[in-house]
Each structure stands twice: as C-alpha cells, then as structure tokens.
Design a protein around this motif. Structure first.
Motif, PDB file in Angstrom:
ATOM      1  N   GLU A   1       0.860  -1.176   0.000  1.00 32.01           N
ATOM      2  CA  GLU A   1       0.000   0.000   0.000  1.00 32.01           C
ATOM      3  C   GLU A   1       0.901   1.232   0.000  1.00 32.01           C
ATOM      4  OE1 GLU A   1      -3.572   0.936   2.925  1.00 32.01           O
ATOM      5  OE2 GLU A   1      -1.642   1.292   3.896  1.00 32.01           O
ATOM      6  N   MET A   2       0.522   2.235  -0.760  1.00 31.76           N
ATOM      7  CA  MET A   2       1.361   3.440  -0.827  1.00 31.76           C
ATOM      8  C   MET A   2       0.510   4.690  -1.001  1.00 31.76           C
ATOM      9  SD  MET A   2       4.433   2.220  -3.358  1.00 31.76           S
ATOM     10  CE  MET A   2       5.734   3.318  -2.851  1.00 31.76           C
TER      11      MET A   2
ATOM     12  N   SER B   1      -8.802   3.314  -2.293  1.00 33.35           N
ATOM     13  CA  SER B   1      -8.038   4.257  -1.475  1.00 33.35           C
ATOM     14  C   SER B   1      -8.676   4.419  -0.105  1.00 33.35           C
ATOM     15  CB  SER B   1      -7.981   5.611  -2.170  1.00 33.35           C
ATOM     16  OG  SER B   1      -9.283   6.152  -2.288  1.00 33.35           O
ATOM     17  N   ARG B   2      -7.850   4.821   0.835  1.00 29.87           N
ATOM     18  CA  ARG B   2      -8.357   5.146   2.162  1.00 29.87           C
ATOM     19  C   ARG B   2      -7.587   6.380   2.632  1.00 29.87           C
ATOM     20  NH1 ARG B   2      -4.996   3.854   6.455  1.00 29.87           N
ATOM     21  NH2 ARG B   2      -3.163   2.662   5.849  1.00 29.87           N
TER      22      ARG B   2
ATOM     23  N   LYS C   1      -4.290  13.772   6.111  1.00 28.66           N
ATOM     24  CA  LYS C   1      -4.157  14.398   4.788  1.00 28.66           C
ATOM     25  C   LYS C   1      -3.559  13.450   3.755  1.00 28.66           C
ATOM     26  CE  LYS C   1      -0.001  16.627   6.571  1.00 28.66           C
ATOM     27  NZ  LYS C   1       0.615  17.898   6.955  1.00 28.66           N
ATOM     28  N   ILE C   2      -3.161  12.285   4.234  1.00 29.51           N
ATOM     29  CA  ILE C   2      -2.544  11.320   3.320  1.00 29.51           C
ATOM     30  C   ILE C   2      -3.577  10.312   2.816  1.00 29.51           C
ATOM     31  CG2 ILE C   2      -0.808   9.508   3.108  1.00 29.51           C
ATOM     32  CD1 ILE C   2       0.861  10.946   5.167  1.00 29.51           C
ATOM     33  N   VAL C   3      -3.551  10.051   1.524  1.00 29.33           N
ATOM     34  CA  VAL C   3      -4.448   9.060   0.926  1.00 29.33           C
ATOM     35  C   VAL C   3      -3.633   7.850   0.503  1.00 29.33           C
ATOM     36  CG1 VAL C   3      -6.081   8.581  -0.920  1.00 29.33           C
ATOM     37  CG2 VAL C   3      -6.010  10.856   0.110  1.00 29.33           C
ATOM     38  N   TYR C   4      -3.982   6.699   1.059  1.00 26.18           N
ATOM     39  CA  TYR C   4      -3.256   5.478   0.728  1.00 26.18           C
ATOM     40  C   TYR C   4      -4.014   4.694  -0.330  1.00 26.18           C
ATOM     41  CZ  TYR C   4      -0.290   6.308   4.788  1.00 26.18           C
ATOM     42  OH  TYR C   4       0.605   6.848   5.668  1.00 26.18           O
ATOM     43  N   TYR C   5      -3.281   4.234  -1.317  1.00 30.88           N
ATOM     44  CA  TYR C   5      -3.880   3.411  -2.376  1.00 30.88           C
ATOM     45  C   TYR C   5      -3.402   1.975  -2.263  1.00 30.88           C
ATOM     46  CZ  TYR C   5      -5.829   7.403  -4.845  1.00 30.88           C
ATOM     47  OH  TYR C   5      -6.575   8.492  -5.190  1.00 30.88           O
TER      48      TYR C   5
END
Lengths: 122, 122
Positions: free
Chosen positions: A60-61, A92-93, A97-101
């Motif tokens: 996941e990144m 995505s989650r 403020k960070i969105v992980y895909y």
DNA sequence: CAAACATATGAACACTTATTCATATGTACA
DNA sequence: TGTACATATGAATAAGTGTTCATATGTTTG
C-alpha cells in the motif's frame, strides 16, 4: 476513438466460408462485453499504470510515495490513480491528509503473470 | 506517447515512508519488462482487436471472413492483423490467394478469462 | 484562522492511434 | 498474358490520451 464502421463490400470467400462465419457470429459474446474487456485492457496498456499497479501489489502506498518511486509528478500520478480507481483496480483510504492506495482486486497479479508468460516466450 | 519525466519536488511523507519506497524500488522488475508488458496489454486494449482475437479463438479465418463478421473494411482488419501479428498473438498461412489467420498463443484465452472475471465482478 | 502539506482536477498541448482512401502486391485462372 | 480476386500498405485525418501547469479542495497544526 469513435469508429464509424462503413458497410463493407462483400467478397467471394465469405460465401465459401459462410458456415464458419455464421457459427462464429453466433458464439460471439455481446458487443458490450467485448467493449468492456477492451476498456479494461486499455487501462493495463500504459507503462505508468503498470508500474503503479506493480508497486501497489508490493505494498500500500500514498500518492506522494508513488510519485517519488516512479520519479514523476504528483499530478501525473494522481490522474492515473483516478483511471485505475474508475476501472476498480485500486482503492483508497484516507488517513489524515494522506491518501493510501492499494489494489482492489486479486486478478491483477494473475493478469500480469499471463502477460509476462507471453512476452517471455520470445 | 513520449514521456518527459521531470524531477519531482520531494515531499515529507516520502521521508516517513522511505523504507517502504526503497523496498518496493528494489523489488521492481526492469523498466523494459514493464514497458513490454504495457505494450502487450495495449494490443488487447482495442475492441476491434479483441473481437478479432475472440473470433480466431473460435476458428481459423481469412481476412475477408473477419471483415464480414465484424462488418468492417478489409483494410481496417488487415491493419489490425498486422498489429496482432507483430505482438505474436496471431499467425498466418497462405493458401492460394487466401491468407488464413489463427491464434499463435494459448495465453490469449487465459488473459481473456481473467479480464472477464474482473469485469463480471460488478 | 492562517499557513503548510497532500491530493485532486480542469485546461492545454504534444503525441499517439484507428480508420479510410487509394493503390500496390500476390495469386489463380481463362 | 490479362483480368479478377484477396490481401497489404502508405498517407491523411479525426479522435483519443498522458503529462504539465495552474489552481482548487481537504486536512492538520500552530
């Protein structure tokens, strides 16, 4: 690309092979199914998206991580992630403020594998 | 499309996720491999070519037959068959003035199947 | 609330691509 | 050898696509 199929001129060999052509025509899946299939493969048909999918198959990144990994702009990655998301290949989650895909599908690796098998066969 | 990757501005979260990014980077296949993979899928990413492949999976056919089957011009089909042949997905044999095409690869159906599984999952 | 950061998005641009049209090549047959 | 048929191919064109640039949105923190 819009395709304006024009009526084609009949040829003689079609008459000879009429049975085969008709048999194949009967077995052909719905126009829409084949179109959707092409649309799916179109998503795989770009090296940036391939790299993203490959990376996400490892871990996941977030958008920024992918941009750094692939040495591309955040904007370019974001645009491509949208394409991948619309194709339901990634999800995505948000965490602050960070969105992980991450991959939304376990077929991705299988599709990759078959593709690799093909290109590795010289 | 030629891609002129520009150096991206570093972001903070990259520093936080540095280990992950580096680990993924180490595992990434060669640039060329991913490029070839994308090129292969690009060939699948057109509904005309998908239809041709599907038809040839049912039966060997000549150019004219395919044109009639798909209601397209002989020229358009011929151009696409060239693309498929270059990708080593189809092969041809000549019998007099007629050229018969058939699948050159048994991965095609498997790749199709995985694609279909995906699009059928809503 | 303001500033900083992460991400998303719309417009523009350059590049790519699928089809069409015209025509060339290859083959069979009278 | 000339005509008809099957296929291939080059050029032109219209439509599609990926990246960049500028900027908007959303979130955190001081």
């Amino acid at each position: 690309m819009a395709k304006k199929y024009e009526q084609i001129e009949k040829c003689d060999c079609d008459v000879i092979h009429q049975d085969i052509v008709n048999a194949v025509k009967d077995k052909m899946p719905r126009e829409e199914t084949l179109y959707d299939l092409a649309e799916l493969f179109k998503v795989f048909g770009d090296s940036t998206r391939i790299k993203i999918l490959w990376a996400l198959d490892e871990s996941e990144m977030c958008v920024c991580d992918i941009a750094v990994l692939l040495n591309m702009t955040q904007s370019a990655i974001s645009h491509q992630l949208r394409v991948l998301k619309q194709a339901k290949l990634v999800k995505s989650r948000r965490e602050g403020k960070i969105v992980y895909y991450s991959l939304d599908d376990d077929h991705v690796r299988q599709i990759f594998d078959h593709g690799l098998t093909h290109i590795n066969e010289e």
